[in-house]
Design a protein around this motif. Structure first.
Motif, PDB file in Angstrom:
ATOM      1  N   CYS A 308      53.844  28.686  52.484  1.00  0.00           N
ATOM      2  CA  CYS A 308      52.700  29.449  53.268  1.00  0.00           C
ATOM      3  C   CYS A 308      52.291  30.679  52.252  1.00  0.00           C
ATOM      4  O   CYS A 308      51.127  30.827  52.484  1.00  0.00           O
ATOM      5  CB  CYS A 308      53.514  29.968  54.686  1.00  0.00           C
ATOM      6  SG  CYS A 308      52.685  31.342  55.411  1.00  0.00           S
ATOM      7  N   ALA A 309      53.162  31.253  51.589  1.00  0.00           N
ATOM      8  CA  ALA A 309      52.832  32.524  50.846  1.00  0.00           C
ATOM      9  C   ALA A 309      51.892  31.982  49.614  1.00  0.00           C
ATOM     10  O   ALA A 309      50.751  32.567  49.353  1.00  0.00           O
ATOM     11  CB  ALA A 309      54.084  33.135  50.348  1.00  0.00           C
ATOM     12  N   TYR A 310      52.385  31.080  49.072  1.00  0.00           N
ATOM     13  CA  TYR A 310      51.613  30.377  47.670  1.00  0.00           C
ATOM     14  C   TYR A 310      50.269  29.784  48.170  1.00  0.00           C
ATOM     15  O   TYR A 310      49.189  30.279  47.571  1.00  0.00           O
ATOM     16  CB  TYR A 310      52.525  29.561  47.186  1.00  0.00           C
ATOM     17  CG  TYR A 310      53.495  30.012  46.203  1.00  0.00           C
ATOM     18  CD1 TYR A 310      53.185  31.034  45.187  1.00  0.00           C
ATOM     19  CD2 TYR A 310      55.025  29.757  46.374  1.00  0.00           C
ATOM     20  CE1 TYR A 310      54.387  31.497  44.279  1.00  0.00           C
ATOM     21  CE2 TYR A 310      56.044  30.215  45.474  1.00  0.00           C
ATOM     22  CZ  TYR A 310      55.455  31.137  44.407  1.00  0.00           C
ATOM     23  OH  TYR A 310      56.471  31.621  43.689  1.00  0.00           O
ATOM     24  N   GLU A 311      50.245  29.018  49.048  1.00  0.00           N
ATOM     25  CA  GLU A 311      48.919  28.429  49.566  1.00  0.00           C
ATOM     26  C   GLU A 311      48.187  29.349  50.141  1.00  0.00           C
ATOM     27  O   GLU A 311      46.660  29.250  50.022  1.00  0.00           O
ATOM     28  CB  GLU A 311      49.086  27.439  50.452  1.00  0.00           C
ATOM     29  CG  GLU A 311      49.761  25.951  49.968  1.00  0.00           C
ATOM     30  CD  GLU A 311      49.719  24.916  50.835  1.00  0.00           C
ATOM     31  OE1 GLU A 311      49.925  23.566  50.367  1.00  0.00           O
ATOM     32  OE2 GLU A 311      49.757  24.927  51.974  1.00  0.00           O
ATOM     33  N   THR A 312      48.340  30.552  50.715  1.00  0.00           N
ATOM     34  CA  THR A 312      47.559  31.529  51.259  1.00  0.00           C
ATOM     35  C   THR A 312      46.801  32.089  50.346  1.00  0.00           C
ATOM     36  O   THR A 312      45.621  32.280  50.566  1.00  0.00           O
ATOM     37  CB  THR A 312      48.318  32.603  52.244  1.00  0.00           C
ATOM     38  OG1 THR A 312      48.976  31.831  53.319  1.00  0.00           O
ATOM     39  CG2 THR A 312      47.447  33.383  52.951  1.00  0.00           C
ATOM     40  N   VAL A 313      47.461  32.754  49.261  1.00  0.00           N
ATOM     41  CA  VAL A 313      46.855  33.422  48.040  1.00  0.00           C
ATOM     42  C   VAL A 313      46.010  32.408  47.134  1.00  0.00           C
ATOM     43  O   VAL A 313      45.075  33.036  46.659  1.00  0.00           O
ATOM     44  CB  VAL A 313      47.742  34.201  47.350  1.00  0.00           C
ATOM     45  CG1 VAL A 313      48.473  35.331  48.285  1.00  0.00           C
ATOM     46  CG2 VAL A 313      48.908  33.533  46.640  1.00  0.00           C
ATOM     47  N   ALA A 314      46.369  31.335  47.396  1.00  0.00           N
ATOM     48  CA  ALA A 314      45.610  30.259  46.434  1.00  0.00           C
ATOM     49  C   ALA A 314      44.673  29.513  46.815  1.00  0.00           C
ATOM     50  O   ALA A 314      43.369  29.521  46.408  1.00  0.00           O
ATOM     51  CB  ALA A 314      46.680  29.204  45.948  1.00  0.00           C
ATOM     52  N   PHE A 315      44.521  29.253  48.273  1.00  0.00           N
ATOM     53  CA  PHE A 315      43.290  28.764  48.901  1.00  0.00           C
ATOM     54  C   PHE A 315      42.865  29.329  50.065  1.00  0.00           C
ATOM     55  O   PHE A 315      41.843  28.975  50.477  1.00  0.00           O
ATOM     56  CB  PHE A 315      44.027  27.307  49.674  1.00  0.00           C
ATOM     57  CG  PHE A 315      44.781  26.467  48.485  1.00  0.00           C
ATOM     58  CD1 PHE A 315      44.276  26.230  47.025  1.00  0.00           C
ATOM     59  CD2 PHE A 315      46.021  25.801  48.662  1.00  0.00           C
ATOM     60  CE1 PHE A 315      44.953  25.254  46.185  1.00  0.00           C
ATOM     61  CE2 PHE A 315      46.627  25.090  47.771  1.00  0.00           C
ATOM     62  CZ  PHE A 315      45.896  24.763  46.510  1.00  0.00           C
ATOM     63  N   GLY A 316      43.478  30.292  50.610  1.00  0.00           N
ATOM     64  CA  GLY A 316      43.021  31.305  51.493  1.00  0.00           C
ATOM     65  C   GLY A 316      43.792  31.037  52.831  1.00  0.00           C
ATOM     66  O   GLY A 316      43.574  31.929  53.767  1.00  0.00           O
ATOM     67  N   TYR A 317      44.356  29.771  53.151  1.00  0.00           N
ATOM     68  CA  TYR A 317      44.887  29.398  54.327  1.00  0.00           C
ATOM     69  C   TYR A 317      45.989  28.368  54.079  1.00  0.00           C
ATOM     70  O   TYR A 317      45.969  27.475  53.053  1.00  0.00           O
ATOM     71  CB  TYR A 317      43.877  28.798  55.278  1.00  0.00           C
ATOM     72  CG  TYR A 317      44.379  28.341  56.666  1.00  0.00           C
ATOM     73  CD1 TYR A 317      45.060  29.035  57.411  1.00  0.00           C
ATOM     74  CD2 TYR A 317      44.571  26.698  56.644  1.00  0.00           C
ATOM     75  CE1 TYR A 317      45.720  28.367  58.628  1.00  0.00           C
ATOM     76  CE2 TYR A 317      45.336  26.171  57.788  1.00  0.00           C
ATOM     77  CZ  TYR A 317      45.700  27.047  58.598  1.00  0.00           C
ATOM     78  OH  TYR A 317      46.185  26.341  59.767  1.00  0.00           O
ATOM     79  N   SER A 318      46.978  28.516  54.997  1.00  0.00           N
ATOM     80  CA  SER A 318      48.195  27.518  54.683  1.00  0.00           C
ATOM     81  C   SER A 318      48.752  26.937  56.246  1.00  0.00           C
ATOM     82  O   SER A 318      49.018  27.891  57.170  1.00  0.00           O
ATOM     83  CB  SER A 318      49.238  28.049  53.859  1.00  0.00           C
ATOM     84  OG  SER A 318      50.272  27.184  54.000  1.00  0.00           O
ATOM     85  N   VAL A 319      48.670  25.585  56.224  1.00  0.00           N
ATOM     86  CA  VAL A 319      49.063  25.128  57.543  1.00  0.00           C
ATOM     87  C   VAL A 319      50.575  25.274  57.767  1.00  0.00           C
ATOM     88  O   VAL A 319      51.041  25.410  58.769  1.00  0.00           O
ATOM     89  CB  VAL A 319      48.659  23.696  57.686  1.00  0.00           C
ATOM     90  CG1 VAL A 319      49.467  22.987  56.703  1.00  0.00           C
ATOM     91  CG2 VAL A 319      48.978  23.041  59.150  1.00  0.00           C
ATOM     92  N   PHE A 320      51.472  25.841  56.607  1.00  0.00           N
ATOM     93  CA  PHE A 320      52.877  25.800  56.936  1.00  0.00           C
ATOM     94  C   PHE A 320      53.071  27.109  57.550  1.00  0.00           C
ATOM     95  O   PHE A 320      54.355  27.375  58.112  1.00  0.00           O
ATOM     96  CB  PHE A 320      53.335  25.990  55.299  1.00  0.00           C
ATOM     97  CG  PHE A 320      53.416  24.745  54.793  1.00  0.00           C
ATOM     98  CD1 PHE A 320      54.467  23.737  55.013  1.00  0.00           C
ATOM     99  CD2 PHE A 320      52.379  24.266  53.848  1.00  0.00           C
ATOM    100  CE1 PHE A 320      54.535  22.614  54.427  1.00  0.00           C
ATOM    101  CE2 PHE A 320      52.431  22.972  52.951  1.00  0.00           C
ATOM    102  CZ  PHE A 320      53.560  22.143  53.324  1.00  0.00           C
ATOM    103  N   CYS A 321      52.218  28.057  57.619  1.00  0.00           N
ATOM    104  CA  CYS A 321      52.608  29.337  57.931  1.00  0.00           C
ATOM    105  C   CYS A 321      52.936  29.448  59.724  1.00  0.00           C
ATOM    106  O   CYS A 321      54.033  30.085  60.072  1.00  0.00           O
ATOM    107  CB  CYS A 321      51.395  30.334  57.959  1.00  0.00           C
ATOM    108  SG  CYS A 321      50.930  30.569  56.304  1.00  0.00           S
TER     109      CYS A 321
END
Length: 452
Positions: A308-321
């Motif tokens: 969640c943390a890594y994908e949010t800063v990399a792609f702007g959104y994460s479905v894991f959150c």
């Protein structure tokens, strides 16, 4: 722009650094003038006002909510159990996107007393948001999904895993990480720009390490502080960061402390694992039922939170959150705090040793002398030379890693962070990694009379 690099080393010694001087520029006739940004044609008015000094002039933070500009990150995600209206993206520990420290470690802000004067700054900053470390748990999770694709049928909240693929890079800054450091540089210019005096033509020396994300973090900060022509005002010293421990480097002190990478200093990792088994028990049972054939474990749950943390800063959104409740996110934050406490801070037998070299450097700057003998992680070749270790700057800018910063805070003896953090329950505590990892540390003041 062409960078000229110098390798400074001592013959028969295992210390060294790269000093990057970006003053040398070349142009080529193959580039038309209108595409050459180095040429100063028709720049228009360029008068610059006085440098700001907000750290001195701000009477104190005012109550109320500041205006927050648009962010490239999608963080308005409904989180189950979030009755506190809290922000899970500030519960990601060292993986959190930069945000202001919300509590100031219990220290209230006041205006400077009449007659007091700020005369210097020593800033130690973390790098910006980045991709995961090579060999990290999130990569292992991605490989597990890849290897089992077609052998499981995820349903409900996990149905996205049927087509999800791991797409993160490794180690280097993500786009918002570059923005974080540029914004930090701009903030520090507003706060301390007045301290920089380059009227004599001398440039300040800023220090970082040779790791890509460390070098770029320093460059983006300096661009925010001075502008794109920062090389006219600063020289960036890149100290070699090598995993072999062959080069002394106070900005990566763990490389010079072998025990920091052995079992004696893994108490934090062990505590995190023990705590994860407790706070993620319900989440693991809940998610395991949604993906038969996958054998979803507590480790998978923990890696999903990190994704969640890594994908949010990399792609702007994460479905894991939104797979986890707010309470489970509070548990994640605590898992990071106890990990740092045991691996790098007061609960680590090597925490102080890793950070002591930088403390010695700050003391040398305050006393205006170089360092000519080995101590801690000191690179004597550099620190015994005022060209590479100036002792008369009014502003010092250094860039390091989050774990190293935690050890430096420990070596400074800030015992408000020394409270024992148990691995089997959450307790109120001061050592909150997301509040500390990019903390500028410390500034020093001079008062012109005895008023306090």
């Amino acid at each position: 722009m062409v960078y000229r690099s110098f390798l400074l080393s001592a013959a028969a010694s295992l210390v060294g650094a790269l000093v990057v001087d970006s003053r040398q520029r070349t142009s080529t006739s193959e580039v038309p003038d209108y595409f050459n940004t180095d040429l100063a044609y028709f720049p228009g008015p360029t008068a610059t006002g006085s440098a700001p000094f907000l750290a001195q002039t701000n009477p104190a933070p005012f109550p109320g909510t500041s205006y927050i500009p648009n962010s490239p990150l999608e963080t308005q995600i409904p989180i189950a159990g979030n009755s506190k209206n809290g922000n899970i993206f500030q519960l990601h520990g060292h993986l959190s996107h930069y945000f202001p420290n919300p509590d100031g470690f219990g220290v209230d802000e006041y205006p400077l007393p009449a007659g007091a004067e700020i005369v210097g700054l020593n800033m130690l900053s973390r790098h910006g948001a980045r991709y995961p470390t090579i060999g990290s748990g999130v990569y292992d999770f991605g490989q597990k999904v890849k290897n089992l694709t077609g052998m499981f049928n995820a349903t409900g909240q996990l149905d996205f895993l049927n087509t999800w693929r791991y797409k993160l890079g490794a180690e280097i800054l993500v786009p918002v990480g570059k923005q974080e450091l540029f914004d930090s540089g701009t903030l520090h210019y507003y706060m301390y720009g007045h301290l920089v005096n380059n009227t004599d033509g001398n440039k300040i020396i800023a220090r970082t390490t040779t790791q890509n994300r460390m070098t770029q973090s320093a460059e983006y900060f300096l661009a925010g502080f001075f502008g794109l022509d920062w090389t006219l005002n600063a020289t960036l010293e890149r100290i070699i960061e090598g995993w072999t421990g062959s080069w002394n480097n106070s900005l990566a002190g763990y490389d010079n402390c072998n025990n920091s990478k052995t079992g004696v200093s893994f108490g934090g990792a062990d505590a995190t694992k023990k705590w994860a088994e407790i706070y993620l028990a319900n989440a693991t049972e809940r998610l395991h039922a949604l993906i038969p054939g996958f054998n979803w474990t507590v480790t998978d749950s923990y890696n999903a939170q990190s994704l969640c943390a890594y994908e949010t800063v990399a792609f702007g959104y994460s479905v894991f959150c939104d797979l986890f409740t707010y309470e489970e996110w509070e548990g994640y934050e605590y898992s990071v705090d106890i990990g740092f406490a045991g691996n790098d801070a007061f609960q680590s037998p090597t925490g102080r040793a890793v950070g002591i070299g930088y403390v010695q450097e700050v003391l040398a700057r305050l006393k205006h002398h170089t360092i000519d003998g080995p101590t801690g992680q000191i690179n004597v070749t550099l620190d015994n030379n005022t060209v590479t270790f100036p002792t008369n700057q009014s502003i010092y800018l250094d860039f390091s890693h989050d774990t190293n910063i935690m050890s430096i805070l420990t070596a400074f003896g800030f015992t408000q962070f020394a409270e024992f953090l148990p691995p089997d329950k959450m307790i109120p505590h001061e050592l909150v990694v997301s509040h500390m990892a990019s903390l500028p540390e410390p500034s020093y003041h001079k008062q012109t009379h005895s008023q306090h």
